[in-house]
Design a protein around this motif. Structure first.
Motif, PDB file in Angstrom:
ATOM      1  N   GLY A 124       1.042  -1.108  -0.135  1.00 10.53           N
ATOM      2  CA  GLY A 124       0.046   0.121   0.543  1.00 10.53           C
ATOM      3  C   GLY A 124       0.949   1.287  -0.003  1.00 10.53           C
ATOM      4  N   ILE A 125       1.774   1.650  -0.019  1.00  7.03           N
ATOM      5  CA  ILE A 125       3.042   2.265  -0.002  1.00  7.03           C
ATOM      6  C   ILE A 125       3.132   2.827  -1.615  1.00  7.03           C
ATOM      7  CG2 ILE A 125       5.031   3.496   0.281  1.00  7.03           C
ATOM      8  CD1 ILE A 125       5.133   1.639   3.093  1.00  7.03           C
ATOM      9  N   VAL A 126       2.998   4.452  -1.483  1.00  9.47           N
ATOM     10  CA  VAL A 126       3.357   4.698  -3.022  1.00  9.47           C
ATOM     11  C   VAL A 126       4.261   5.039  -2.533  1.00  9.47           C
ATOM     12  CG1 VAL A 126       1.716   6.686  -4.287  1.00  9.47           C
ATOM     13  CG2 VAL A 126       0.458   5.076  -3.572  1.00  9.47           C
ATOM     14  N   LEU A 127       4.857   5.494  -4.193  1.00 10.93           N
ATOM     15  CA  LEU A 127       6.106   6.069  -4.193  1.00 10.93           C
ATOM     16  C   LEU A 127       6.359   6.413  -5.381  1.00 10.93           C
ATOM     17  CD1 LEU A 127       8.038   2.865  -3.180  1.00 10.93           C
ATOM     18  CD2 LEU A 127       7.745   5.020  -1.707  1.00 10.93           C
ATOM     19  N   VAL A 128       7.715   7.076  -5.390  1.00  9.15           N
ATOM     20  CA  VAL A 128       7.980   7.436  -6.560  1.00  9.15           C
ATOM     21  C   VAL A 128       9.447   7.299  -7.263  1.00  9.15           C
ATOM     22  CG1 VAL A 128       8.575   9.949  -8.050  1.00  9.15           C
ATOM     23  CG2 VAL A 128       7.381   9.855  -6.605  1.00  9.15           C
ATOM     24  N   ASP A 129       9.730   6.590  -8.182  1.00  9.36           N
ATOM     25  CA  ASP A 129      10.987   6.187  -8.923  1.00  9.36           C
ATOM     26  C   ASP A 129      11.426   6.743  -9.055  1.00  9.36           C
ATOM     27  OD1 ASP A 129      13.372   4.511 -10.138  1.00  9.36           O
ATOM     28  OD2 ASP A 129      12.085   2.800 -10.465  1.00  9.36           O
ATOM     29  N   LYS A 130      12.569   7.251  -8.226  1.00  9.12           N
ATOM     30  CA  LYS A 130      13.061   8.457  -9.260  1.00  9.12           C
ATOM     31  C   LYS A 130      14.176   7.513 -10.009  1.00  9.12           C
ATOM     32  CE  LYS A 130      11.769  11.066  -5.343  1.00  9.12           C
ATOM     33  NZ  LYS A 130      12.595  10.201  -4.453  1.00  9.12           N
ATOM     34  N   HIS A 131      14.225   6.800 -10.978  1.00 10.18           N
ATOM     35  CA  HIS A 131      15.364   6.401 -11.694  1.00 10.18           C
ATOM     36  C   HIS A 131      14.305   6.955 -13.008  1.00 10.18           C
ATOM     37  CE1 HIS A 131      18.537   6.234  -8.876  1.00 10.18           C
ATOM     38  NE2 HIS A 131      18.238   5.135  -8.378  1.00 10.18           N
ATOM     39  N   ILE A 132      13.262   6.651 -13.098  1.00  7.23           N
ATOM     40  CA  ILE A 132      12.593   6.146 -14.262  1.00  7.23           C
ATOM     41  C   ILE A 132      11.667   7.663 -14.145  1.00  7.23           C
ATOM     42  CG2 ILE A 132      12.619   4.370 -14.599  1.00  7.23           C
ATOM     43  CD1 ILE A 132      10.283   3.145 -13.826  1.00  7.23           C
ATOM     44  N   CYS A 133      11.247   8.663 -13.201  1.00  6.57           N
ATOM     45  CA  CYS A 133      10.381   9.950 -13.358  1.00  6.57           C
ATOM     46  C   CYS A 133      11.215  10.607 -14.786  1.00  6.57           C
ATOM     47  CB  CYS A 133      10.918  10.447 -11.514  1.00  6.57           C
ATOM     48  SG  CYS A 133       9.126  11.676 -11.810  1.00  6.57           S
ATOM     49  N   ILE A 134      10.392  10.815 -15.494  1.00  9.18           N
ATOM     50  CA  ILE A 134      11.071  12.360 -16.182  1.00  9.18           C
ATOM     51  C   ILE A 134      10.279  13.546 -15.675  1.00  9.18           C
ATOM     52  CG2 ILE A 134      10.950  10.723 -18.328  1.00  9.18           C
ATOM     53  CD1 ILE A 134       8.638  11.781 -19.545  1.00  9.18           C
TER      54      ILE A 134
ATOM     55  N   MET B 268      17.130   8.069   1.078  1.00 10.79           N
ATOM     56  CA  MET B 268      16.452   8.866  -0.174  1.00 10.79           C
ATOM     57  C   MET B 268      17.323  10.138  -1.246  1.00 10.79           C
ATOM     58  SD  MET B 268      13.671   9.780  -1.196  1.00 10.79           S
ATOM     59  CE  MET B 268      13.344   8.080  -0.080  1.00 10.79           C
ATOM     60  N   PRO B 269      17.433   9.230  -2.339  1.00  6.82           N
ATOM     61  CA  PRO B 269      17.878   9.268  -3.210  1.00  6.82           C
ATOM     62  C   PRO B 269      16.729  11.026  -3.861  1.00  6.82           C
ATOM     63  CG  PRO B 269      17.060   7.741  -4.433  1.00  6.82           C
ATOM     64  CD  PRO B 269      17.076   7.668  -3.036  1.00  6.82           C
ATOM     65  N   ARG B 270      17.363  12.102  -3.896  1.00  7.26           N
ATOM     66  CA  ARG B 270      16.661  12.867  -4.289  1.00  7.26           C
ATOM     67  C   ARG B 270      17.326  13.645  -5.550  1.00  7.26           C
ATOM     68  NH1 ARG B 270      15.479  17.342  -0.276  1.00  7.26           N
ATOM     69  NH2 ARG B 270      13.827  17.665  -2.143  1.00  7.26           N
ATOM     70  N   GLY B 271      16.288  13.838  -6.879  1.00  2.00           N
ATOM     71  CA  GLY B 271      16.967  14.327  -7.182  1.00  2.00           C
ATOM     72  C   GLY B 271      15.979  16.278  -8.650  1.00  2.00           C
ATOM     73  N   MET B 272      17.212  17.066  -9.077  1.00  6.96           N
ATOM     74  CA  MET B 272      16.589  18.154  -9.654  1.00  6.96           C
ATOM     75  C   MET B 272      15.562  17.423 -11.196  1.00  6.96           C
ATOM     76  SD  MET B 272      18.335  21.485 -11.002  1.00  6.96           S
ATOM     77  CE  MET B 272      18.482  21.083 -12.222  1.00  6.96           C
ATOM     78  N   GLY B 273      14.483  18.142 -10.698  1.00  6.32           N
ATOM     79  CA  GLY B 273      13.020  17.629 -12.035  1.00  6.32           C
ATOM     80  C   GLY B 273      13.192  16.218 -11.969  1.00  6.32           C
ATOM     81  N   THR B 274      12.524  15.886 -10.710  1.00  6.85           N
ATOM     82  CA  THR B 274      12.104  14.684 -10.507  1.00  6.85           C
ATOM     83  C   THR B 274      10.673  15.193  -8.966  1.00  6.85           C
ATOM     84  OG1 THR B 274      13.405  13.687  -8.967  1.00  6.85           O
ATOM     85  CG2 THR B 274      13.438  13.339 -11.209  1.00  6.85           C
ATOM     86  N   VAL B 275       9.948  14.466  -9.455  1.00  5.75           N
ATOM     87  CA  VAL B 275       8.786  14.163  -8.574  1.00  5.75           C
ATOM     88  C   VAL B 275       8.638  13.626  -6.921  1.00  5.75           C
ATOM     89  CG1 VAL B 275       6.529  14.095  -8.137  1.00  5.75           C
ATOM     90  CG2 VAL B 275       7.339  14.967  -9.893  1.00  5.75           C
ATOM     91  N   GLU B 276       8.850  14.197  -5.874  1.00  5.67           N
ATOM     92  CA  GLU B 276       9.065  13.524  -4.672  1.00  5.67           C
ATOM     93  C   GLU B 276       7.735  14.123  -3.516  1.00  5.67           C
ATOM     94  OE1 GLU B 276      12.623  14.688  -3.365  1.00  5.67           O
ATOM     95  OE2 GLU B 276      11.654  16.917  -2.400  1.00  5.67           O
ATOM     96  N   SER B 277       7.711  12.796  -2.996  1.00  6.78           N
ATOM     97  CA  SER B 277       6.001  12.823  -1.919  1.00  6.78           C
ATOM     98  C   SER B 277       6.655  11.885  -0.863  1.00  6.78           C
ATOM     99  CB  SER B 277       5.078  12.907  -2.362  1.00  6.78           C
ATOM    100  OG  SER B 277       5.258  10.801  -3.305  1.00  6.78           O
ATOM    101  N   CYS B 278       5.521  12.337   0.381  1.00  5.85           N
ATOM    102  CA  CYS B 278       6.216  10.955   1.236  1.00  5.85           C
ATOM    103  C   CYS B 278       5.661   9.336   1.239  1.00  5.85           C
ATOM    104  CB  CYS B 278       5.013  10.946   2.178  1.00  5.85           C
ATOM    105  SG  CYS B 278       4.056   9.790   3.692  1.00  5.85           S
ATOM    106  N   THR B 279       7.118   9.360   1.314  1.00  4.42           N
ATOM    107  CA  THR B 279       7.793   7.630   1.493  1.00  4.42           C
ATOM    108  C   THR B 279       6.933   7.388   2.147  1.00  4.42           C
ATOM    109  OG1 THR B 279       9.808   7.410   2.560  1.00  4.42           O
ATOM    110  CG2 THR B 279       9.536   8.489   0.122  1.00  4.42           C
ATOM    111  N   MET B 280       5.990   7.424   3.700  1.00  2.91           N
ATOM    112  CA  MET B 280       5.851   7.021   4.399  1.00  2.91           C
ATOM    113  C   MET B 280       6.898   6.303   5.198  1.00  2.91           C
ATOM    114  SD  MET B 280       1.971   4.164   4.996  1.00  2.91           S
ATOM    115  CE  MET B 280       1.073   5.205   5.442  1.00  2.91           C
TER     116      MET B 280
END
Lengths: 410, 252
Positions: B138-148, B176-188
């Motif tokens: 049930g945890i919703v995540l963003v895969d920063k490696h394929i977020c365009i 928690m890798p973060r990157g300019m140009g990608t989307v992020e949010s709470c990962t629980m």
């Protein structure tokens, strides 16, 4: 039998300084667009007016405008291939080229605005088929293939007999494409300004009007500078068609707002757009309705003025302006109105929940958008120089069912 | 480790609500914290995929001490490495305090809103590349490696839960890798949950003796959160949309 055949289409000369300076300027604008995108990508989107509340801005306005205009530009070709209106047959090739050019310009803006345009290969390789965006990747890239094949069938004499079937396929594809573009918004259930099936037909009606308006301006200006004949017959046909398309787009706009006004839950967003949304309300009434719809219809339908090329050109320009404004209201206005997370409550937060979001486009965004327009025009300008796209004459004698005979008619 | 330290208490404004809570059950709260810490999560062995046997969720008590929300937000910033920017319109906010006021009655409440970890997440539906994902638990995540960075998920989210990284990021956390140009949010705090730990916000609240946010497995009828949501009427934001959020609210 005198007829339009391969020999009556001819490349424009394009050796004069006017043409070269046009190409030069378009090249400069296109390059500036790419430069603006590079600046946005290296500095981050913080240099744009977009934010975490207005996540899509001017680049998306230009991109969506160009994409729906692209599908609409193809329409004149469909009118002859699919619906047998032979008067439009001489414009078939140009329609296909314009459709390809406008789509290329629109996609350029859309892709260059991505946070990670360098990952465009990821978009091609990793796809989520539940996403309308992923469908659109196929609809857009497929459109290039379908229209190029259609163009080939129209230009290659041996294959002229297939142009009807290719044209029909292209027509179905373009309707699907615009449905896909409208559904980008129609499928957003969280935003009160969108979330409506009418987005798809509304976008289709808009595309008819925008594509034709751009085409009229392109033809009248090209035929003037190349001193080729453009008769009233074709011009007035396009004029009448443009008037009908404007009315159709207006009709869907009216139905969209009336339906929303009937539903109490949508009163907030309707009030915002129609009554007290400041710039958006003004843009709606003055830009979209008066200047973008009513004035052009008067120019096109009023018998005292509708026989002048200036009126028709002015109407076309206003339709383009009104279309840009309409797309702006849909995209930016739809986001400026806050999400209704807690209906019936006043909401506030450090993330600007509950308040109308402000947006001021920055120069790089505008340059990127104009770069897309310039790219589309550049492709068109080069195409008419290097390919036999434009008929030598569009005079009354040259157009019309009686004078147009091609292989498939025989 | 779950005891409320004197420093933490000194840092926090102790209001009536806090006194009541501590007086009535400070020791119990601390003890429950320990129990939740152990039984709420449970480390998942490496290589074993997340399972739909669990449905991680949260219960937020909107009547809690408002200072609790600052505690939770600060803990999230520290844990995930966001915050500290000077551009309110573009700085990411994984979790934020939202205040609501009933237009007719004047009743007010303040509580945190973050990714609601929907069972039917619109962000996942619209993402063209599949970068927006929902794990089996049930945890919703963003895969920063394929977020365009198309931001369509931000258009689709009913909760404004996602942020686009508008500027270069510094001081990233290894988990928690973060990157300019990608989307992020709470990962629980998926990295903590997988290790059997509580999300940082819940942990920080427990440390100060607050039960303002309860984390746990909604599929486990014996979990504290399941017992709480079955004992009290809870609401989820915009339930009418049918997205089935995993975050419940008590008191609104």
């Amino acid at each position: 039998m005198a007829g339009i055949d391969i020999n009556t289409y001819k490349e424009v000369d394009g050796n004069g300084t006017d043409y070269l300076s046009l190409i030069g300027w378009l090249g400069v604008f296109a390059a500036a667009g790419v430069g603006a995108a590079f600046y946005m990508e290296t500095q981050g989107h913080v240099v744009t007016g977009m934010s975490n509340q207005i996540v899509w801005g001017v680049p998306h306005v230009f991109a969506v405008f160009l994409i729906i205009a692209a599908s609409g530009a193809l329409n004149v070709a469909s009118m002859s291939s699919v619906f047998g209106k032979n008067i439009y047959k001489p414009l078939g090739r140009l329609s296909a080229i314009m459709a390809l050019s406008l789509l290329a310009g629109g996609l350029m803006v859309l892709v260059l605005d991505l946070g990670r345009p360098d990952r465009i290969d990821v978009a091609m390789l990793e796809q989520n088929f539940k996403s309308i965006f992923a469908w659109n990747i196929y609809l857009y890239s497929g459109f290039f293939v379908v229209v190029i094949v259609y163009l080939w069938m129209m230009m290659e004499r041996r294959f002229n007999k297939y142009s009807k079937i290719a044209g029909t396929f292209a027509f179905i594809w373009r309707i699907s494409l615009t449905t896909g573009t409208g559904s980008i918004f129609g499928f957003l259930m969280a935003r009160p300004g969108y979330d409506a099936a009418i987005m798809a037909p509304l976008f289709i009606a808009m595309s008819f009007a925008l594509g034709l308006a751009i085409k009229i301006l392109f033809i009248t200006s090209t035929y003037r500078v190349t001193e080729r004949a453009l008769g009233d017959k074709l011009l007035f046909q396009m004029r009448n068609l443009l008037g009908i398309f404007i009315a159709a787009a207006l009709y869907f706009t009216v139905v969209q707002h009336l339906t929303n006004l009937y539903a109490a839950e949508h009163m907030g967003v309707e009030r915002f757009i129609l009554l007290d949304g400041g710039i958006y309300t003004m843009a709606f009434w003055l830009g979209q309705i008066v200047l973008g719809s009513l004035v052009p219809m008067v120019l096109l339908f009023h018998p005292a003025i509708n026989r002048s090329c200036q009126s028709i050109n002015a109407a076309s320009m206003l339709v383009i302006l009104g279309g840009l404004v309409q797309v702006y209201i849909i995209i930016v206005g739809g986001q400026a109105y806050p999400l209704e997370m807690f209906p019936g409550f006043e909401v506030s937060s450090t993330f600007f929940d509950g308040s109308v979001h402000s947006y001021t486009p920055s120069l790089p965004e505008i340059v990127l958008g104009l770069g897309g327009v310039a790219t589309a025009l550049l492709i068109m300008a080069l195409a008419v120089k290097f390919l036999p796209i434009l008929p030598l004459s569009l005079s009354d004698a040259a157009v019309g069912p009686a004078n147009i005979t091609t292989k498939e008619d025989e | 480790m779950t005891k409320t330290t004197p420093t933490a208490l000194a840092d926090e404004k102790i209001d009536t609500e806090r006194r009541r809570l501590l007086a009535a059950g400070g020791a119990v709260a601390v003890a429950t914290g320990i129990i939740l810490y152990g039984a709420g999560a449970g480390a998942r062995p490496k290589g074993q995929p997340a399972s739909s046997a669990q449905r991680w969720g949260m219960l937020i008590d909107t009547n809690a001490d408002p200072s609790d929300w600052d505690t939770a937000i600060s803990a999230c910033k520290r844990e995930q490495g966001w915050g500290g920017g000077n551009n309110p319109a573009t700085d990411p906010q994984w979790i934020r305090k939202v205040s609501i006021k009933n237009k007719s009655t004047g009743a007010q409440a303040t509580f945190p809103v973050m990714c609601q970890h929907c069972a039917n997440p619109p962000c996942v539906d619209v993402c063209p590349t599949g970068a927006s994902i929902k794990r089996a638990d049930g945890i919703v995540l963003v895969d920063k490696h394929i977020c365009i960075g198309c931001r369509y998920c931000m258009m689709a989210c009913p909760y404004s839960a996602r942020s686009f990284v508008h500027e270069p990021v510094h001081n990233q956390k290894p988990h928690m890798p973060r990157g300019m140009g990608t989307v992020e949010s709470c990962t629980m705090c998926v990295h903590r949950v997988d290790a059997g730990l509580l999300p940082a916000c819940v942990n920080a609240l427990n440390k100060k003796g607050s039960k303002a946010i309860i984390f746990g497995d909604l599929n486990n009828p014996d979990s504290e959160i399941s017992r709480a949501v079955s004992a009290h009427v809870t609401r989820r934001i915009r339930e009418d949309l049918g997205v089935e959020p995993g975050v419940h609210y008590k008191g609104i």
